[in-house]
Design an enzyme around this catalytic site. Structure first.
Site, PDB file in Angstrom:
ATOM      1  CD  GLN A 118      -3.026   0.866   0.114  1.00  0.00           C
ATOM      2  OE1 GLN A 118      -3.358  -0.272  -0.207  1.00  0.00           O
ATOM      3  NE2 GLN A 118      -3.536   1.934  -0.465  1.00  0.00           N
ATOM      4  CB  ALA A 139      -5.912   3.872   1.659  1.00  0.00           C
ATOM      5  CB  SER A 144      -5.590   0.337   2.779  1.00  0.00           C
ATOM      6  OG  SER A 144      -6.309  -0.562   1.946  1.00  0.00           O
ATOM      7  CG  ASP A 153     -11.204  -3.422  -4.394  1.00  0.00           C
ATOM      8  OD1 ASP A 153     -11.901  -3.026  -3.442  1.00  0.00           O
ATOM      9  OD2 ASP A 153     -10.053  -3.036  -4.609  1.00  0.00           O
ATOM     10  CD  GLU A 202     -13.408   2.890  -3.006  1.00  0.00           C
ATOM     11  OE1 GLU A 202     -12.470   3.662  -3.196  1.00  0.00           O
ATOM     12  OE2 GLU A 202     -13.278   1.760  -2.481  1.00  0.00           O
ATOM     13  CG  HIS A 205     -13.872  -1.497  -0.554  1.00  0.00           C
ATOM     14  ND1 HIS A 205     -12.494  -1.489  -0.584  1.00  0.00           N
ATOM     15  CD2 HIS A 205     -14.212  -1.725   0.738  1.00  0.00           C
ATOM     16  CE1 HIS A 205     -12.023  -1.694   0.648  1.00  0.00           C
ATOM     17  NE2 HIS A 205     -13.053  -1.846   1.470  1.00  0.00           N
TER      18      HIS A 205
HETATM   19 ZN    ZN Z   1     -11.168  -1.751  -2.114  1.00  0.00          ZN
END
Ligand code: ZN
Length: 234
Positions: A118, A139, A144, A153, A202, A205
């Site tokens: 990340q 993020a 995250s 996702d 989102e 997600h």
């Molecule tokens: Zn995500």
């Protein structure tokens, strides 16, 4: 360009939308559903209910110890992101089977991401888009949900297996929004709640919370942040 959790893709489907804004209901006046203030048994694994966001980061060193390879259709040849924690991986498999039973084909695009991964992705995003944009759509390391191993996702052929707000308008995206909680997941970043969650809408997600908690959050109609603060206030 990427969205909050789609850092590995070069498409910018989410970038054109300004979610949030003044139409947002005041969280302080949101109703807490009946029953949500009852004493409850703590979950067997408190980490399943952990709130992770820009103000509740994970420790740098945190890594789940029960990551497993997911057993659903994936997109990337990347063994890291094709993992979830064991319970979440099992629930994801059931979710995908449920979707298929109703005629919808889903793909898992990105699950677990380590702190280091990340960190590298966010740095790359900042270098291309600037820090302000990066912080809105991506993020920082430690912030995250993907680092928990409980977030995935999800996408479909109808959006070319991408991560775009349009996914929420597809049959697959609608099915996901209506049914994810039955398998223990919530749509973590709902439309128009950017000022609460810190992230744009989102629809792809999903976050694993376990069936009971996910269903409560779903039925409350609240973001997870609001749901938790309502319970804390009791
Ligand atoms: Zn995500």
């Amino acid at each position: 360009m990427t969205a909050a959790c789609s850092n590995e893709t070069a498409q910018g489907g989410a970038s054109g939308t300004k979610a949030g804004g003044s139409s947002q209901a005041d969280p302080a006046t949101s109703e807490v559903p009946d029953g949500s203030q009852e004493e409850e048994e703590p979950p067997a694994d408190p980490a399943l209910a952990a709130l992770v966001n820009k103000t509740h980061p994970l420790q740098n060193s945190y890594a789940p110890d029960d990551l497993v390879a997911i057993e659903v259709p994936t997109i990337f040849q990347n063994s890291e992101v094709n993992q979830l924690r064991k319970g979440a991986a099992e629930a994801l498999k059931e979710l995908f089977a449920g979707a298929e039973k109703d005629g919808y084909k889903l793909y898992a695009r990105s699950g677990y991401r380590s702190y280091e991964t990340q960190q590298a992705l966010f740095a790359d995003y900042v270098s291309r888009e600037g820090e302000g944009a990066a912080n809105r759509y991506s993020a920082r390391a430690g912030q995250s949900e993907h680092q928990t191993g409980l977030a995935m996702d999800v996408t479909s052929d109808s959006v070319s297996k991408g991560l775009t707000e349009q996914f929420g308008e597809t049959e697959e995206g609608r099915w996901l929004a209506e049914n994810a909680h039955l398998y223990g997941f919530i749509i973590r970043y709902p439309k128009g709640r950017e000022d609460i969650t810190g992230y744009i809408y989102e629809p792809w997600h999903i976050r694993y919370l376990g069936n009971e908690l996910a269903t409560k959050v779903f039925e409350s109609g609240l973001t997870y942040e609001e749901y938790l603060s309502g319970n804390e206030a009791s």
